[in-house]
Structures are given as structure tokens and as C-alpha cells.
Design an enzyme around this catalytic site. Structure first.
Site, PDB file in Angstrom:
ATOM      1  N   LYS A 274       3.155 -15.090 -32.791  1.00 31.14           N
ATOM      2  CA  LYS A 274       2.728 -16.094 -33.768  1.00 31.14           C
ATOM      3  C   LYS A 274       3.957 -16.779 -34.363  1.00 31.14           C
ATOM      4  CE  LYS A 274      -1.470 -13.808 -35.533  1.00 31.14           C
ATOM      5  NZ  LYS A 274      -2.440 -14.866 -35.175  1.00 31.14           N
ATOM      6  N   ARG A 348     -10.607  -9.042 -30.120  1.00 37.63           N
ATOM      7  CA  ARG A 348     -11.756  -8.862 -29.200  1.00 37.63           C
ATOM      8  C   ARG A 348     -11.515  -7.697 -28.249  1.00 37.63           C
ATOM      9  NH1 ARG A 348     -11.117 -15.367 -27.915  1.00 37.63           N
ATOM     10  NH2 ARG A 348     -10.147 -15.482 -29.946  1.00 37.63           N
TER      11      ARG A 348
HETATM   12  N1  BES Z   1      -6.019 -12.051 -36.496  1.00 35.33           N
HETATM   13  C1  BES Z   1      -6.101 -13.298 -35.853  1.00 35.33           C
HETATM   14  C2  BES Z   1      -7.107 -14.244 -36.491  1.00 35.33           C
HETATM   15  C3  BES Z   1      -6.786 -14.727 -37.884  1.00 35.33           C
HETATM   16  C4  BES Z   1      -6.156 -15.943 -38.066  1.00 35.33           C
HETATM   17  C5  BES Z   1      -7.167 -14.018 -38.974  1.00 35.33           C
HETATM   18  C6  BES Z   1      -5.913 -16.407 -39.331  1.00 35.33           C
HETATM   19  C7  BES Z   1      -6.920 -14.483 -40.246  1.00 35.33           C
HETATM   20  C8  BES Z   1      -6.303 -15.690 -40.430  1.00 35.33           C
HETATM   21  C9  BES Z   1      -6.493 -13.130 -34.383  1.00 35.33           C
HETATM   22  O1  BES Z   1      -6.098 -11.950 -33.799  1.00 35.33           O
HETATM   23  C10 BES Z   1      -5.827 -14.229 -33.639  1.00 35.33           C
HETATM   24  O2  BES Z   1      -4.631 -14.225 -33.596  1.00 35.33           O
HETATM   25  N2  BES Z   1      -6.600 -15.160 -33.095  1.00 35.33           N
HETATM   26  C11 BES Z   1      -6.073 -16.282 -32.415  1.00 35.33           C
HETATM   27  C12 BES Z   1      -6.886 -16.481 -31.154  1.00 35.33           C
HETATM   28  C13 BES Z   1      -6.289 -17.481 -30.207  1.00 35.33           C
HETATM   29  C14 BES Z   1      -5.052 -16.909 -29.565  1.00 35.33           C
HETATM   30  C15 BES Z   1      -7.315 -17.821 -29.149  1.00 35.33           C
HETATM   31  C16 BES Z   1      -6.197 -17.490 -33.328  1.00 35.33           C
HETATM   32  O3  BES Z   1      -7.207 -17.608 -34.015  1.00 35.33           O
HETATM   33  O4  BES Z   1      -5.261 -18.285 -33.375  1.00 35.33           O
HETATM   34 ZN    ZN Z   2      -4.110 -12.104 -32.981  1.00 37.14          ZN
END
Ligand code: BES
Ligand code: ZN
Ligand code: ZN
Length: 497
Positions: A274, A348
């Protein structure tokens, strides 16, 4: 905060501050009493329009020898008043009171036309606790946010005392457990590791030895269970993953509800790293897990007539030489293979093995709580839970519980035609869609592959962490989902299916 419910008159108790709720358009018996005690001040404030009684209005006054201060708080029009108006009033009043050197409080139980004294007392007490909460484990409070140590809930009508005491007791359980869950979310990821979550689960078992049974699977047991998707998420981290199983069984004939909570104690994204901005907030990616612990604890303490199983797949998502890489393929517990196209879509992966494991309990209903997608925050903002279900009538019931608790949800679609986006050329499924659009739906469709029972998926990514102050809680972890789930579970009296 120590809380007691007392049935006395205004002249019989003392406190550093007295909190009184007043309507905009009605001056009842309570107002008369407080006006007399304050030698006509309330009437003057009304006449001069210094106090109008509108929602969230708070007016602090010096009081009487018995109460050195009085906080008049508006509830708006009597016709439209709801439990949520009351909660917001409590929040507004507490924000003012906490600025003052006040340690103990008395609150007059208001009478709201559509609600029983038990309902009003419950909402009042839970909100007092939630609004009083400060996370001070790593920093001394600066004095401007002092917590209140003691509160007396004053029931002026003797015949309402019993009901109010019952509601107050339930409110106390809920408020304390919401704060317990908030603590878990607010602690940093170097404290809250998968093993730390397991320790808390075990403590729940020790606190309620006759009610809650706890089992924890480590890496070896998880391997034996073929939880390879969950293990894949954990493999880049030094922290051992844990799979928590909590069981609260009230009676055999009651519905069996399984709760699953995403327990990623830190989500760096893994190799699909990230951006660093706001990455620190990803310590709350275990909010779903904390909510499940909070619900089980609350259900046991309220003796809900249900069988509840809590399942928490807990792991840390980090990049390393051992970490999963984009393109890796794992065989999940269900036997379905998954191409991990993006290591940041780890929730997931962790959840799918828990959803499959849940089948052994033959659930009448499974509810999962997960900070699953950033896309749900884009879609619904920070106030609404995104709710998906393979049984539409369940969402209508959940919506009803949301109206009672003020924890809002919005129904989201499991759109069949998007299923093609999560098909992989190399495996049964891919963990992200071939398009970025509608990712909350793609994620939910992915999970649906592992459910063979009535199921509700709650994407709590937007609501589990507050980046702004809300009417009755401050920034940080919110404990979202507990009050909603408890209200919903209470309404599930007859067997589902
Ligand atoms: N934990 C995150 C989702 C999240 C984002 C929670 C912001 C709280 C605030 C999840 O594991 C994630 O990183 N999701 C990605 C998915 C993408 C790679 C398809 C996302 O939402 O960017
Ligand atoms: Zn994630
Ligand atoms: Zn995550």
C-alpha cells in the site's frame, strides 16, 4: 464509569453535575421540577430563547447546593424524538461536561413517548459509556478530556424504576463491550497481534467458564485443516497466524448463528504494498475480529437464547522473502483454487477458509464482519455499513435493527453478471476482479463461493474507524456492528431457514 440506577426525587441526591433532557415544544413535569430548583432560570432561558430545546443543544448553568452544575440538553420536537436523538444529546452533553473538572454525574431519565423506560435507559447508559471513552493507554489525558468516574441514573417515577434498572444493566453491558472492542482496534499492531487476539479470546473463556468455550488453532492445526488461503496471507510475517473458535451455546433447539470476523492485525498490502500515507490506520484491519469477540461477550452476558459460534482468522499481511507473490495459486480449504493476483486483497483469502470451516456447524445463519474493501468507503462513506446477503429478507430484518440502534446499513447487490470478473484463467477464482469497478461487489461474490447457508456479509471498512468526531464518539475505533448485531440477534427468535 460506575453506573447506578436510583429511584429518588431531585432533592434526595447530590452530584457535581445534573444532566436534564428537555424538548423544544413541550415543558413537562421534569422541566417544572428543575425550573423550581433553579429558581425560575429555565423559564427565563426559554423566554429569552437562550435555550430552545433543539436537538444537540447544550446549556451549562451553575446549579444548586445539591448540583453545582446543570446541563440542559435539547431533544427537539417530542413528536419526532427517537433513541438516536437521545444518543446524540448524550454525546453533545458529555462533550461539554468532559471539559470541566467533573467526576460524578446524575442524569434524569427522560420519558420518550414511543419507548419504554427500559429502552430509554439502555440507550442512555450505553451512550454515556461510549461517549465517556478515551483511549489513554500510551498517553496521559491532557485534562480537557477527563473521564467521568460515576453516574447515577435518576428515575423520578417510582413505578418505572425496575424497568429502567433492567434497561440500564443491558446498556452497561453493551457500552462496556463496545469500548472493549474499540480498545482492541485502537491498540497498535505491535500490541494487537494474532496471538494477542487469541489471548483475549481465551480470557473471555476464563471470565465466562460456563458459557463461552474457546479453542485456538495455530499454524500446525491450520495446516491440518487445509486452511491454505489463510496460511498464504500469514506466510510473509514472523507472527504466527491464529484461528480462534469461540462457542456460546444457550440451548440446543435455538438457532445456530456463526459469526466470522476478519482479523488482519496489520495490512501493509504485502508485496502489492500500500502507499505509506495513512498506512498506519491499517492496524484496524482486525476490527471485524474485535467486533465478533465483542458480540460473543455481550451475548453471553445478556444470556441471549441463541447458539453462537465466533470464528476469527487472524494473521498479519506483510511483504518479505517468504511472502505470497502476485500470481501465486493456493488451494483453499474448500478445494477451490485461488489465483492471488493482488496480495492486498488478503481479507477474502483469510475469510474464505473460515466460511468453509463454518459448514461443520450447519449454521442457520452466518454473519461476517470485515473491513474488506476501500471501495465500500467510496460508495457509502463513513456512516453506513455495506450489507450483502444471499437471502433478501434478512437484510430487511437487519435494516429494522439498524433503525433501533442508529448503526446504519445499506443493502448492496450480489450482482450475478459480475461473477465473470473473478474467474481466473489459471485457477477457479482470482482474488481481485479483472476490473477495479465495483470491488465491494466482486469481493462479496468471491466470498459467496464459500457459503452454503443463509449468509450476511457486512463490509465495515467505512464505519469501523472514525477520522472525524461523531455525535457520540470521538476519533479512532468505533466498535461498529456490536449494537446492531445484538439487536438483530434478539429479533431472531424463531428458527431460520
Ligand atoms: N483492508 C483493506 C480494505 C480497507 C481499505 C479497509 C480502507 C479500510 C479502509 C483490504 O484488505 C484491501 O486492501 N483491499 C483492497 C482491495 C484491492 C486490492 C482490490 C482495496 O480496497 O484497495
Ligand atoms: Zn489489503
Ligand atoms: Zn485488509
Amino acid at each position: 464509569m460506575k453506573i447506578s440506577v436510583v429511584s429518588k426525587s431531585l432533592s434526595q441526591i447530590t452530584a457535581q453535575a445534573l444532566l436534564v433532557f428537555l424538548f423544544a415544544d413541550k415543558t413537562g413535569a421534569e422541566e417544572k421540577l428543575i425550573n423550581e430548583a433553579l429558581h425560575g432560570q429555565v423559564q427565563k432561558l426559554r423566554q429569552s430563547k437562550d435555550f430552545t430545546g433543539k436537538t444537540r443543544e447544550v446549556r451549562l448553568l451553575f446549579g444548586t447546593p445539591l448540583f453545582s452544575r446543570v446541563a440542559l440538553t435539547g431533544l427537539g420536537q417530542i413528536k419526532t424524538v427517537s433513541l438516536e436523538t437521545l444518543r446524540e444529546g448524550v454525546g453533545a452533553a458529555m462533550a461539554e461536561i468532559k471539559k470541566l473538572p467533573i467526576k460524578n454525574l446524575a442524569v434524569v431519565l427522560p420519558r420518550l413517548p414511543k419507548y419504554s423506560p427500559a429502552e430509554v435507559a439502555q440507550a442512555l447508559v450505553e451512550t454515556l459509556l461510549i461517549a465517556n471513552y478515551e483511549f489513554g493507554h500510551y498517553k496521559k489525558p491532557d485534562g480537557s478530556h477527563a473521564e467521568i468516574a460515576e453516574t447515577k441514573l435518576l428515575v423520578l417515577e417510582k413505578r418505572e424504576a425496575k424497568q429502567a434498572a433492567r434497561g440500564g444493566a443491558a446498556g452497561e453491558i453493551l457500552g462496556l463491550n463496545v469500548n472493549f472492542t474499540r480498545d482492541l482496534g485502537n491498540h497498535p499492531a505491535n500490541t494487537v497481534t494474532p496471538r494477542h487476539l487469541a489471548k483475549h479470546a481465551s480470557e473471555l473463556g476464563q471470565q465466562h467458564p460456563n458459557k463461552i468455550k474457546v479453542k485456538v488453532l495455530g499454524r500446525t492445526e491450520m495446516k491440518r485443516e487445509n486452511m491454505n488461503a489463510l496460511l498464504a496471507v500469514a506466510q510473509g510475517s514472523e507472527e504466527e497466524p491464529q484461528f480462534l473458535i469461540l462457542e456460546y451455546r444457550a440451548k440446543k433447539s435455538a438457532p445456530m448463528v456463526v459469526l466470522v470476523g476478519k482479523g488482519i492485525t496489520f495490512d501493509s498490502g504485502g508485496i502489492s504494498l500500500k502507499p505509506s500515507e495513512k498506512m498506519e490506520e491499517m492496524k484496524f484491519d482486525m476490527a471485524g475480529a474485535a467486533t465478533v469477540l465483542g458480540i460473543i461477550k455481550t451475548a453471553a452476558e445478556l444470556n441471549l437464547p441463541l447458539n453462537l459460534i465466533g470464528l476469527v482468522p487472524a494473521a498479519e499481511n506483510l511483504p518479505s522473502g517468504k511472502a505470497i507473490k502476485p500470481g501465486d495459486i493456493v488451494r483453499s480449504r474448500s478445494g477451490k483454487t485461488v489465483e492471488i493476483v493482488n496480495t492486498d486483497a488478503e481479507g477474502r483469502l483469510a475469510l474464505c477458509d473460515a466460511l468453509d470451516f463454518a459448514k461443520t456447524y450447519q449454521p442457520d445463519l452466518l454473519i461476517d464482519f470485515a473491513t474488506l474493501t476501500g471501495a465500500i468507503v467510496v460508495a457509502l462513506g463513513d456512516d453506513l455499513i455495506g450489507a450483502f446477503s444471499n437471502r433478501e429478507n434478512l437484510l430487511a430484518k437487519l435494516q429494522q435493527a439498524a433503525r433501533v440502534t442508529g448503526e446504519k446499513m445499506w443493502p448492496m447487490p450480489l450482482e450475478n453478471s459480475y461473477e465473470e470478473f473473478i474467474k481466473s484463467d489459471a485457477a477457479d477464482l482470482r482474488n481481485i476482479g479483472t476490473t477495479r469497478y465495483g470491488d465491494s461487489i466482486n469481493a462479496a461474490l468471491f466470498l459467496q463461493n464459500f457459503t452454503a447457508y443463509p449468509w450476511i456479509h457486512l463490509d465495515i471498512a467505512g464505519v469501523a474507524w472514525a477520522t472525524r468526531s461523531k455525535p457520540y464518539y470521538g476519533k479512532g475505533a468505533t466498535g461498529a456492528g456490536i449494537r446492531l448485531a445484538i439487536e438483530f440477534l434478539k429479533s431472531l427468535s424463531k428458527k431460520l431457514k
